[in-house]
Design an enzyme around this catalytic site. Structure first.
Site, short mmCIF file in Angstrom:
data_model
loop_
_atom_site.label_atom_id
_atom_site.label_comp_id
_atom_site.label_asym_id
_atom_site.label_seq_id
_atom_site.Cartn_x
_atom_site.Cartn_y
_atom_site.Cartn_z
N GLU A 1 -0.36 -0.62 -9.83
CA GLU A 1 0.07 -1.87 -9.23
C GLU A 1 1.56 -2.11 -9.47
O GLU A 1 2.22 -2.77 -8.67
CB GLU A 1 -0.77 -3.01 -9.81
CG GLU A 1 -0.79 -4.25 -8.99
CD GLU A 1 -1.48 -4.10 -7.63
OE1 GLU A 1 -2.19 -3.10 -7.42
OE2 GLU A 1 -1.27 -4.97 -6.78
N GLU B 1 0.83 -1.21 0.00
CA GLU B 1 0.00 0.00 0.00
C GLU B 1 0.87 1.26 0.00
O GLU B 1 0.49 2.29 -0.56
CB GLU B 1 -0.96 0.00 1.19
CG GLU B 1 -1.91 -1.21 1.27
CD GLU B 1 -2.67 -1.51 -0.01
OE1 GLU B 1 -2.86 -0.58 -0.83
OE2 GLU B 1 -3.05 -2.69 -0.21
N HIS C 1 1.61 2.09 -3.52
CA HIS C 1 0.50 2.85 -4.11
C HIS C 1 0.54 4.31 -3.64
O HIS C 1 0.37 5.24 -4.42
CB HIS C 1 -0.85 2.26 -3.68
CG HIS C 1 -1.23 1.00 -4.42
ND1 HIS C 1 -1.34 0.94 -5.78
CD2 HIS C 1 -1.55 -0.24 -3.97
CE1 HIS C 1 -1.71 -0.28 -6.15
NE2 HIS C 1 -1.84 -1.02 -5.07
#
Lengths: 507, 507
Positions: B297, B268, B271
């Protein structure tokens, strides 16, 4: 278009606007409890955007046309039916909103969001110089708002009306005057008493986790549904009704103080009980909303004080408190109860006792009224505040954080809000007296852990009524008489007369 | 109206729509991390309302007129300038949105919000029967959406295009086919190796608080700005970019597992680094947005795997990990590194190693493709899933929670999303190879605690480019060639060949 169709249009429109307001409440909750520091500028832009959208909706000329179509129709003949209540409030909102130019609405929202962030950042440093321009901007914009809204007697009334529909500074004056005279007399009597509460017992060590656990348990016991709410830490406690099933409260912890977090939780729980008790089937329309801040405050102050500082309440909760907090092991119930009812002029409003609290409100009311009139400038506030603190409470704040900057209200654009606190106290005492007439001795019920009788009564008489009545009308509908400060005076005189063993006329 | 004026109108319109999307992200974050249980129905209504507003904005005929005015003008001549990029994407969004009826858009948003809540409530109980009707409704609506959007080859393409613009199932096939053959060969070789990772060392006791502290430290060290973000617990980890200065991540903790929370935080964080690196001056317009989920991704998988499971990374972080976790005191760096690269078919996708992970994706891709085609019914899913699990991974899930119900995606309406994970892996390896050509040995840098060189390169080449390029164009612009699975195959062969002492052709 038929009145029925116009009404349906208005209802859908109202529902969508309510969703925008609900989004704003979530943004506000997040800003005060969760947001990362660098997220503030974006959040301010969001608030401004949201305020612009809401204002656009509120001033949509089509809304005015629909109102005209439905007004005077059979649909709104009975003033206490949902249709009439909704149309009455939609008209009021439309008339207020159309008076405020879009640019001013956006500027106000942005200034309020920025002001609140500035307050959060400068208050811990007591940094008045950095904070001042934010406040100046807000006062300037609120004065513009008052002029745009219009008023009969003074500009302050235009702002006050936003929080307490129909109320004016002039109408408040006799209520507040009677109260002030009685409170000053009572305060003098208490200060002459030989009974001295041992306040130090509340300033032992109370671990934050234990405070939270105890507060959560008490809030749940008196009726707050935590499956439909949350309790989080924040800088300035508040309650916010995001929607049905989602009413959140916050508090502030100090490990060296038992009372700050606990009583603010009771206070916010009082607000939350009201919001959780509103008729969910009317959500999105005025019929499903709270009446006013004064009525809202009557609920929070009732649970905080008339319930939460009563001996009955502590007869039930004190054994539990002693289990959780070893610091209270050697403190008797009576000493504890006297300590949480310590009457003593203090710098901080939210920690004030039930008598001096209203003096805090009175001085703020006078200051904000003068600011809005233009008789006082923001630069002169610290001196004016110091003067009034000395006159009303005999105290001088050592810094701005404990003086002017202790409250979030003005920084968030809430001028005209403070008197609703004292109205709340006044209404609370009047409602409570009526509830006891209907239900019998409530303190005895509290001592048994029965809070449901009072809550059920409030649910029926007040919460489920939503915004059916205007504030003063609701007081009359529930208690059978107009707002009357005598109930508060009698309650305080009776309570503190006993606690401090006073010889007062009428006791 | 002039093209310039039309462009300004479109930009303001886009900014307002972006604010609605940002509100939706906050609603989503709150729903997954904060909301009280009884707040869900109101939240679902809010999502539906918001989706309706956004859809209204996106299909506003005025938007179409403005686009026509600006298209073909001098303003959009250079396809890589912000104006042209924005107009290109506005056109794409407008064309997609106008194909979906308002009622369908609202129904989809509501079904997704309800589906996600149903998933959260039924997954812990592995309660497929209760969950099934929610999923059925979503699949039915997504099939309607695909028909409304239109497609050249098969309905799945219409959905895939939402996440990976321009991609089709047929174009994916050769990439995924080459990858699958190579992975199955590599998996067999690893399973024949005599080196056996001691996975048990990752399943000792790792207190939640320590896991959080360590993960937070690592995320900050690799570049995540926690002053502009947060890390919270949730049921299914995600990252969400609410706006500039506010990009939040979440994770899920298991005290008996080191790797689950830690690697999902790295994922995460990858991201979030992308979102934090987007050009804030373009926020609200496509030029300031990420390219696609596949490219997104590539960032998360790069930081999770190519960085976070490398020996260099752990040379730097392992001493710190040993300080925080007494459970690792007797574990050598090499044993730990081998354990976090344990290759073993597992039931749970998010815990899969780098080789079998893509097999998880392939089977989901085949299932959702068949669902959208109508060749497979939701009621048949459990059996179809079991069949594929056996074929691809040789495993049979003992219950639905570890089978079908392990992922949130379908329940939240994300069909066509899964292939972007494997595209991300593929892109990540290709980007990483190019970064090493430009920057030299990156593992050596990681071992010194230098993550800034790689992040700086990504910032310049990818993050700050925003949505300037379409996915495949970006890969070409950054690496000089088309998407090519050979980089991922080479990376995996090389890494696992060394770790497991394999004799493979080409090593």
């Amino acid at each position: 278009m038929s009145p029925e169709d116009a009404y349906q249009w208005l209802k859908q429109d109202s529902l969508e606007t309510a969703h925008f307001t609900s989004l704003g409440r979530l943004l506000g909750w997040d800003q005060r409890t969760q947001i990362p520091p660098k997220g503030h500028p974006h959040r301010h832009a969001q608030f401004a955007m949201l305020a612009g959208w809401i204002h656009q909706r509120q001033t949509n000329p089509r809304l005015g046309e629909m109102l005209t179509t439905v007004e005077g129709s059979e649909l709104v003949r009975d003033p206490l039916r949902a249709e009439a209540v909704n149309v009455r409030e939609w008209r009021r909102d439309y008339d207020r909103a159309t008076k405020i130019p879009q640019g001013l609405a956006v500027a106000l929202a942005q200034a309020a969001a920025e002001g609140e962030t500035a307050w959060e950042q400068t208050r811990p440093l007591s940094d008045w110089q950095t904070f001042r321009p934010f406040l100046s901007r807000i006062v300037a914009l609120k004065r513009q708002e008052a002029e745009a809204l219009g008023y009969e007697q003074e500009p302050y009334d235009a702002l006050l009306d936003d929080y307490e529909p129909g109320e004016t500074a002039a109408a408040l004056a006799p209520l507040l005057g009677e109260l002030r005279d009685a409170l000053i007399g009572l305060l003098e009597a208490v200060q002459g008493s030989s009974r001295l509460p041992d306040r130090a017992i509340l300033h032992r060590h109370f671990p934050k986790g234990d405070q939270e656990r105890f507060a959560r348990m008490a809030a749940a016991k008196i009726g707050y549904d935590l499956q439909a709410g949350r309790l989080d830490p924040t800088a300035h406690p508040f309650s916010t009704g995001i929607g049905p099933g989602d009413v959140r409260i916050t508090t502030r912890y100090d490990e060296d103080c038992f009372s700050m977090a606990f009583f603010s939780v009771l206070h916010e729980t009082g607000h939350a009980l009201y919001d959780q008790g509103l008729p969910a089937e009317h959500w999105g329309a005025p019929r499903g909303q709270a009446v006013s801040l004064g009525i809202h405050e009557s609920q929070s102050r009732m649970w905080e004080n008339l319930v939460g500082r009563s001996l009955g309440f502590w007869k039930f909760f004190y054994p539990e408190a002693q289990k959780i907090f070893p610091a209270l092991a050697d403190v008797s119930l009576e000493a504890f109860h006297l300590a949480v009812n310590d009457v003593r002029p203090d710098l901080i409003r939210t920690e004030a006792d039930e008598i001096t609290y209203n003096l805090h409100i009175l001085l703020r009311f006078e200051l904000e009224r003068a600011l809005v009139k233009g008789e006082l400038q923001v630069a002169e506030l610290p001196d004016a505040r110091d003067d009034k603190m000395r006159t009303f409470l005999g105290l001088t704040p050592p810094n701005h954080a404990q003086g002017l900057m202790q409250d979030v209200h003005w920084s968030a654009g809430h001028l005209g809000y403070f008197p609703t606190y004292t109205l709340g106290n006044l209404y609370a005492a009047q409602f409570f007296a009526r509830a006891e007439r209907d239900l019998g001795d409530l303190e005895a019920a509290f001592a048994r852990g029965d809070f449901g009788a009072l809550l059920g009564w409030l649910r029926e008489k007040i919460h489920r009524q939503g915004n059916r009545y205007r504030p003063r009308e609701l007081v009359k509908a529930v208690t059978g008489e107009d707002p009357n400060p005598d109930y508060l005076i009698r309650y305080l005189t009776n309570k503190f007369g006993k606690l401090y063993d006073l010889r007062l006329p009428g006791l």
